[in-house]
Design a protein around this motif. Structure first.
Motif, short mmCIF file in Angstrom:
data_model
loop_
_atom_site.label_atom_id
_atom_site.label_comp_id
_atom_site.label_asym_id
_atom_site.label_seq_id
_atom_site.Cartn_x
_atom_site.Cartn_y
_atom_site.Cartn_z
N ILE A 9 0.89 -1.23 -0.08
CA ILE A 9 0.15 0.02 0.07
C ILE A 9 1.03 1.33 -0.12
O ILE A 9 1.96 1.16 0.75
CB ILE A 9 -0.89 0.07 1.22
N HIS A 12 -1.71 8.23 -0.25
CA HIS A 12 -1.80 9.45 -1.27
C HIS A 12 -0.87 10.35 -0.41
O HIS A 12 -0.79 10.42 0.67
CB HIS A 12 -3.24 9.67 -1.53
N GLY A 73 -12.89 -0.05 4.55
CA GLY A 73 -13.54 0.83 3.39
C GLY A 73 -12.94 2.41 3.23
O GLY A 73 -13.25 2.98 2.20
N GLN A 74 -12.12 2.53 4.21
CA GLN A 74 -11.55 4.05 4.33
C GLN A 74 -10.23 4.17 3.51
O GLN A 74 -9.87 5.22 3.07
CB GLN A 74 -11.31 4.41 5.80
N LEU A 75 -9.77 2.95 3.10
CA LEU A 75 -8.42 2.98 2.36
C LEU A 75 -8.49 3.66 1.17
O LEU A 75 -7.54 4.33 0.79
CB LEU A 75 -7.86 1.54 2.60
N PRO A 76 -9.60 3.39 0.26
CA PRO A 76 -9.23 3.74 -1.12
C PRO A 76 -9.43 5.23 -1.37
O PRO A 76 -8.65 5.67 -2.20
CB PRO A 76 -10.79 3.25 -1.68
N GLY A 77 -9.77 6.05 -0.34
CA GLY A 77 -9.80 7.37 -0.18
C GLY A 77 -8.40 7.99 0.18
O GLY A 77 -8.31 9.13 -0.02
N ASP A 80 -3.15 3.94 -2.23
CA ASP A 80 -3.65 2.83 -3.59
C ASP A 80 -3.03 1.69 -2.86
O ASP A 80 -1.68 1.52 -2.40
CB ASP A 80 -2.52 3.32 -4.57
N ILE A 81 -3.53 0.68 -3.20
CA ILE A 81 -3.19 -0.91 -3.18
C ILE A 81 -2.59 -1.16 -4.05
O ILE A 81 -3.13 -1.33 -5.22
CB ILE A 81 -4.46 -1.80 -2.68
N THR A 82 -1.37 -1.41 -4.15
CA THR A 82 -0.53 -1.60 -5.43
C THR A 82 -0.25 -3.03 -5.78
O THR A 82 0.21 -3.37 -6.85
CB THR A 82 0.85 -0.97 -5.36
#
Length: 111
Positions: A9, A12, A73-77, A80-82
Motif C-alpha cells: 500500500i 496518497h 472501506g476508508q483505504l481507497p480514499g 493505493d493498494i499496489t
C-alpha cells in the motif's frame, strides 16, 4: 495449512498520517480475531507499507474482512493498494480467496 496475504500500500500525498492511524487500528483489531495468527505492517521506504497477514484458513481471512469492513472501506480514499498476493497450501483454494481482491495474485504451495 495457513493462508498468507501480502498487501502493498502507498498512501496518497498528505495522507500518510491518516493511513497510519487506520493501519494501527487494523492491527489492534486483529488481537480479538481467533483465526488471525499474525497481522503485521512493514515498511522498506517512507510512504511504502506492506501488510503480512496469516490466517488459520480461508474462513478466518473472510472473517477479518468482515470485522474490519469499516476501516478497510476508508483505504481507497487515502491510499493505493499496489499489489496483493495470496498464498496457501493444497486444498486452500487460493484462487477463490484471491478473487475477492482486485488484481490479487494467487500462489498455491506446490510441495
Amino acid at each position: 495449512m495457513s493462508i498468507y496475504v501480502r498487501v502493498e500500500i502507498t498512501p496518497h500525498d498528505g495522507k500518510q498520517a491518516e493511513f497510519e492511524e487506520i493501519a494501527k487500528a487494523l492491527v489492534a483489531g486483529t488481537a480479538d480475531e481467533p483465526g488471525t495468527l499474525s497481522y503485521r505492517v512493514f515498511s522498506d521506504a517512507p510512504g511504502s507499507y506492506t501488510f503480512i497477514e496469516e490466517y488459520v484458513d480461508a474462513a478466518a481471512s473472510a472473517a477479518h474482512g468482515k470485522n474490519s469492513r469499516e476501516l478497510l472501506g476508508q483505504l481507497p480514499g487515502i491510499a493505493d493498494i499496489t499489489r496483493i498476493d495470496v498464498y496457501g497450501g493444497p486444498g486452500d483454494d487460493v484462487a477463490k480467496i484471491a478473487s475477492v481482491f482486485p488484481r490479487a495474485t494467487p500462489h498455491a504451495q506446490v510441495f
